[in-house]
Design a protein around this motif. Structure first.
Motif, PDB file in Angstrom:
ATOM      1  N   LYS A  60     -39.662 -10.573  53.692  1.00 10.86           N
ATOM      2  CA  LYS A  60     -38.777 -11.359  54.550  1.00 10.86           C
ATOM      3  C   LYS A  60     -37.628 -11.948  53.739  1.00 10.86           C
ATOM      4  O   LYS A  60     -37.823 -12.453  52.642  1.00 10.86           O
ATOM      5  CB  LYS A  60     -39.561 -12.490  55.222  1.00 10.86           C
ATOM      6  CG  LYS A  60     -40.592 -11.991  56.215  1.00 10.86           C
ATOM      7  CD  LYS A  60     -41.270 -13.164  56.916  1.00 10.86           C
ATOM      8  CE  LYS A  60     -42.281 -12.670  57.935  1.00 10.86           C
ATOM      9  NZ  LYS A  60     -42.944 -13.804  58.643  1.00 10.86           N
ATOM     10  N   LYS A  61     -36.438 -11.845  54.328  1.00 10.49           N
ATOM     11  CA  LYS A  61     -35.268 -12.389  53.650  1.00 10.49           C
ATOM     12  C   LYS A  61     -35.315 -13.923  53.682  1.00 10.49           C
ATOM     13  O   LYS A  61     -35.579 -14.515  54.729  1.00 10.49           O
ATOM     14  CB  LYS A  61     -33.988 -11.905  54.330  1.00 10.49           C
ATOM     15  CG  LYS A  61     -33.793 -10.406  54.238  1.00 10.49           C
ATOM     16  CD  LYS A  61     -32.496  -9.993  54.914  1.00 10.49           C
ATOM     17  CE  LYS A  61     -32.297  -8.497  54.805  1.00 10.49           C
ATOM     18  NZ  LYS A  61     -31.040  -8.066  55.480  1.00 10.49           N
ATOM     19  N   GLY A  63     -34.239 -17.381  54.401  1.00  8.23           N
ATOM     20  CA  GLY A  63     -33.211 -17.948  55.256  1.00  8.23           C
ATOM     21  C   GLY A  63     -32.542 -19.143  54.615  1.00  8.23           C
ATOM     22  O   GLY A  63     -32.898 -19.577  53.509  1.00  8.23           O
ATOM     23  N   SER A  66     -33.262 -25.613  55.396  1.00  7.95           N
ATOM     24  CA  SER A  66     -33.235 -26.472  56.566  1.00  7.95           C
ATOM     25  C   SER A  66     -32.836 -27.890  56.177  1.00  7.95           C
ATOM     26  O   SER A  66     -33.044 -28.333  55.046  1.00  7.95           O
ATOM     27  CB  SER A  66     -34.603 -26.484  57.240  1.00  7.95           C
ATOM     28  OG  SER A  66     -34.624 -27.408  58.306  1.00  7.95           O
ATOM     29  N   HIS A 104     -41.807 -30.972  65.049  1.00  7.97           N
ATOM     30  CA  HIS A 104     -40.393 -30.792  64.684  1.00  7.97           C
ATOM     31  C   HIS A 104     -39.525 -31.885  65.299  1.00  7.97           C
ATOM     32  O   HIS A 104     -38.569 -32.351  64.669  1.00  7.97           O
ATOM     33  CB  HIS A 104     -39.925 -29.414  65.149  1.00  7.97           C
ATOM     34  CG  HIS A 104     -38.507 -29.114  64.794  1.00  7.97           C
ATOM     35  ND1 HIS A 104     -38.109 -28.725  63.530  1.00  7.97           N
ATOM     36  CD2 HIS A 104     -37.367 -29.164  65.533  1.00  7.97           C
ATOM     37  CE1 HIS A 104     -36.801 -28.545  63.513  1.00  7.97           C
ATOM     38  NE2 HIS A 104     -36.332 -28.800  64.713  1.00  7.97           N
ATOM     39  N   GLU A 145     -29.694 -23.867  62.916  1.00  8.88           N
ATOM     40  CA  GLU A 145     -30.906 -23.274  62.347  1.00  8.88           C
ATOM     41  C   GLU A 145     -31.679 -22.485  63.405  1.00  8.88           C
ATOM     42  O   GLU A 145     -32.231 -21.421  63.107  1.00  8.88           O
ATOM     43  CB  GLU A 145     -31.789 -24.376  61.769  1.00  8.88           C
ATOM     44  CG  GLU A 145     -31.176 -25.090  60.577  1.00  8.88           C
ATOM     45  CD  GLU A 145     -31.951 -26.333  60.197  1.00  8.88           C
ATOM     46  OE1 GLU A 145     -33.049 -26.547  60.781  1.00  8.88           O
ATOM     47  OE2 GLU A 145     -31.485 -27.091  59.331  1.00  8.88           O
ATOM     48  N   HIS A 146     -31.698 -22.997  64.622  1.00  2.19           N
ATOM     49  CA  HIS A 146     -32.399 -22.288  65.696  1.00  2.19           C
ATOM     50  C   HIS A 146     -31.709 -20.973  66.034  1.00  2.19           C
ATOM     51  O   HIS A 146     -32.368 -19.946  66.249  1.00  2.19           O
ATOM     52  CB  HIS A 146     -32.470 -23.185  66.929  1.00  2.19           C
ATOM     53  CG  HIS A 146     -33.034 -22.510  68.138  1.00  2.19           C
ATOM     54  ND1 HIS A 146     -34.378 -22.277  68.319  1.00  2.19           N
ATOM     55  CD2 HIS A 146     -32.425 -21.993  69.238  1.00  2.19           C
ATOM     56  CE1 HIS A 146     -34.582 -21.657  69.462  1.00  2.19           C
ATOM     57  NE2 HIS A 146     -33.410 -21.480  70.045  1.00  2.19           N
ATOM     58  N   GLN A 148     -29.869 -19.090  64.102  1.00  7.01           N
ATOM     59  CA  GLN A 148     -29.994 -18.088  63.049  1.00  7.01           C
ATOM     60  C   GLN A 148     -31.271 -17.265  63.200  1.00  7.01           C
ATOM     61  O   GLN A 148     -31.312 -16.111  62.781  1.00  7.01           O
ATOM     62  CB  GLN A 148     -29.950 -18.764  61.686  1.00  7.01           C
ATOM     63  CG  GLN A 148     -28.555 -19.219  61.303  1.00  7.01           C
ATOM     64  CD  GLN A 148     -28.540 -20.057  60.057  1.00  7.01           C
ATOM     65  OE1 GLN A 148     -29.591 -20.362  59.501  1.00  7.01           O
ATOM     66  NE2 GLN A 148     -27.354 -20.464  59.612  1.00  7.01           N
ATOM     67  N   LYS A 149     -32.297 -17.833  63.817  1.00  7.32           N
ATOM     68  CA  LYS A 149     -33.527 -17.094  64.083  1.00  7.32           C
ATOM     69  C   LYS A 149     -33.489 -16.407  65.451  1.00  7.32           C
ATOM     70  O   LYS A 149     -34.016 -15.308  65.600  1.00  7.32           O
ATOM     71  CB  LYS A 149     -34.728 -18.051  64.034  1.00  7.32           C
ATOM     72  CG  LYS A 149     -34.949 -18.685  62.682  1.00  7.32           C
ATOM     73  CD  LYS A 149     -36.129 -19.645  62.723  1.00  7.32           C
ATOM     74  CE  LYS A 149     -36.325 -20.343  61.387  1.00  7.32           C
ATOM     75  NZ  LYS A 149     -37.454 -21.325  61.448  1.00  7.32           N
ATOM     76  N   HIS A 150     -32.878 -17.066  66.428  1.00  8.57           N
ATOM     77  CA  HIS A 150     -32.820 -16.537  67.792  1.00  8.57           C
ATOM     78  C   HIS A 150     -31.349 -16.458  68.195  1.00  8.57           C
ATOM     79  O   HIS A 150     -30.827 -17.348  68.865  1.00  8.57           O
ATOM     80  CB  HIS A 150     -33.599 -17.441  68.753  1.00  8.57           C
ATOM     81  CG  HIS A 150     -34.969 -17.796  68.269  1.00  8.57           C
ATOM     82  ND1 HIS A 150     -36.040 -16.943  68.374  1.00  8.57           N
ATOM     83  CD2 HIS A 150     -35.443 -18.915  67.662  1.00  8.57           C
ATOM     84  CE1 HIS A 150     -37.118 -17.517  67.865  1.00  8.57           C
ATOM     85  NE2 HIS A 150     -36.771 -18.708  67.419  1.00  8.57           N
ATOM     86  N   HIS A 151     -30.680 -15.402  67.747  1.00  7.23           N
ATOM     87  CA  HIS A 151     -29.233 -15.300  67.933  1.00  7.23           C
ATOM     88  C   HIS A 151     -28.850 -14.927  69.361  1.00  7.23           C
ATOM     89  O   HIS A 151     -27.661 -14.942  69.702  1.00  7.23           O
ATOM     90  CB  HIS A 151     -28.652 -14.267  66.964  1.00  7.23           C
ATOM     91  CG  HIS A 151     -29.249 -12.897  67.138  1.00  7.23           C
ATOM     92  ND1 HIS A 151     -30.456 -12.541  66.569  1.00  7.23           N
ATOM     93  CD2 HIS A 151     -28.815 -11.800  67.810  1.00  7.23           C
ATOM     94  CE1 HIS A 151     -30.745 -11.294  66.875  1.00  7.23           C
ATOM     95  NE2 HIS A 151     -29.778 -10.822  67.630  1.00  7.23           N
ATOM     96  N   ASP A 153     -29.975 -16.568  72.052  1.00  6.48           N
ATOM     97  CA  ASP A 153     -30.189 -17.749  72.895  1.00  6.48           C
ATOM     98  C   ASP A 153     -28.830 -18.312  73.293  1.00  6.48           C
ATOM     99  O   ASP A 153     -28.234 -19.139  72.592  1.00  6.48           O
ATOM    100  CB  ASP A 153     -31.023 -18.783  72.138  1.00  6.48           C
ATOM    101  CG  ASP A 153     -31.548 -19.878  73.048  1.00  6.48           C
ATOM    102  OD1 ASP A 153     -31.124 -19.912  74.220  1.00  6.48           O
ATOM    103  OD2 ASP A 153     -32.377 -20.686  72.597  1.00  6.48           O
TER     104      ASP A 153
END
Length: 252
Positions: A60-61, A63, A66, A104, A145-146, A148-151, A153
């Motif tokens: 995994k790259k 990220g 945070s 979170h 940040e959200h 970048q994981k779920h582009h 959305d």
């Protein structure tokens, strides 16, 4: 007697031929499915079984870091930070009240409070422009940040862009009113304020012709207004003269 002996030998030879043919056919049926060095047993080659190895796990790259990574896990939650009894409890209760098992949302609330404490004017300041900028900054970074994981959305992307526009307006007004507070906010929250680009329009032939026509119309309208003003002044002056003459005749 000789006939029975001949029949026995014929039957034995036919059985051997059938066994050899069945072994050869089984070897040929398995040969294309199996790979690797073959093991010889007698007069036939038996290939080894196939080994299906698992695929290599993809790395995994890493990220981006945070904004919540600098919060220590032993730090107490926002609701229990000011409670003196929470400092003297046992380790199990401290672990339940600390950020190690926090959600979170609770971590984000604590991070927002830290950003507010950097820029607020005093302890009772909760609604100033600096505090609003700090709250929007924490929200924007969380949404970045959200995304970048779920582009894909789109709803959260729209919320992030609206928060960015709101923060730009607040910073613009703060820069015009209190420049020292503006510099402090940008320095404490690590915000880079960029000026909006100047208005630029491509000068096409149609646009130049339209602009020239608009200038002609504007000059013609200004000329008509000037003529109307001159007429009004002349009419007022003539009426004033008439009123003066009438008064003079009345006095005589």
């Amino acid at each position: 007697m000789f006939a029975s002996i001949g029949l026995r030998t014929a039957l034995r030879s036919s059985c051997c031929v059938l066994r050899e043919s069945s072994a050869v056919s089984s070897a040929w049926s398995v040969q294309p499915l199996l790979t690797g060095p073959s093991v010889s047993r007698g007069s036939f080659a038996i290939p080894p079984p196939v080994r299906h190895y698992a695929r290599v796990a993809k790395k995994k790259k890493p990220g981006p870091e945070s904004q919540l990574s600098d919060l220590p896990p032993t730090l107490l939650k926002k609701d229990y930070a000011a409670v003196p009894l929470a400092q003297t409890t046992d380790d199990v209760v401290k672990r339940l009240l600390s950020l190690e098992l926090a959600s979170h949302t609770e971590k984000l609330q604590l991070k927002t409070e830290q950003l507010i404490a950097k820029v607020q004017r005093d302890e009772s300041d909760h609604h100033s422009v600096e505090v609003q900028v700090a709250i929007l900054t924490a929200r924007i970074r969380n949404l970045q940040e959200h995304l970048q994981k779920h582009h894909k959305d789109k709803a959260n992307k729209r919320r992030m862009l609206m928060a960015i526009d709101r923060r730009k307006k607040l910073l613009k007004n703060l820069r015009l009113v209190r420049y020292d507070a503006f510099e402090k906010v940008c320095e404490q929250l690590s915000i880079t304020y960029t000026f909006p680009p100047e208005y630029y329009r491509r000068a096409t032939r149609r646009w130049l012709a339209k602009k020239e026509f608009c200038i002609k119309v504007f000059k013609a309208v200004q000329k008509q207004k000037a003529e109307q003003k001159l007429k009004m002044k002349q009419e007022l002056s003539s009426t004033g003269a008439q009123v003066a003459e009438s008064k003079a005749t009345e006095t005589q």
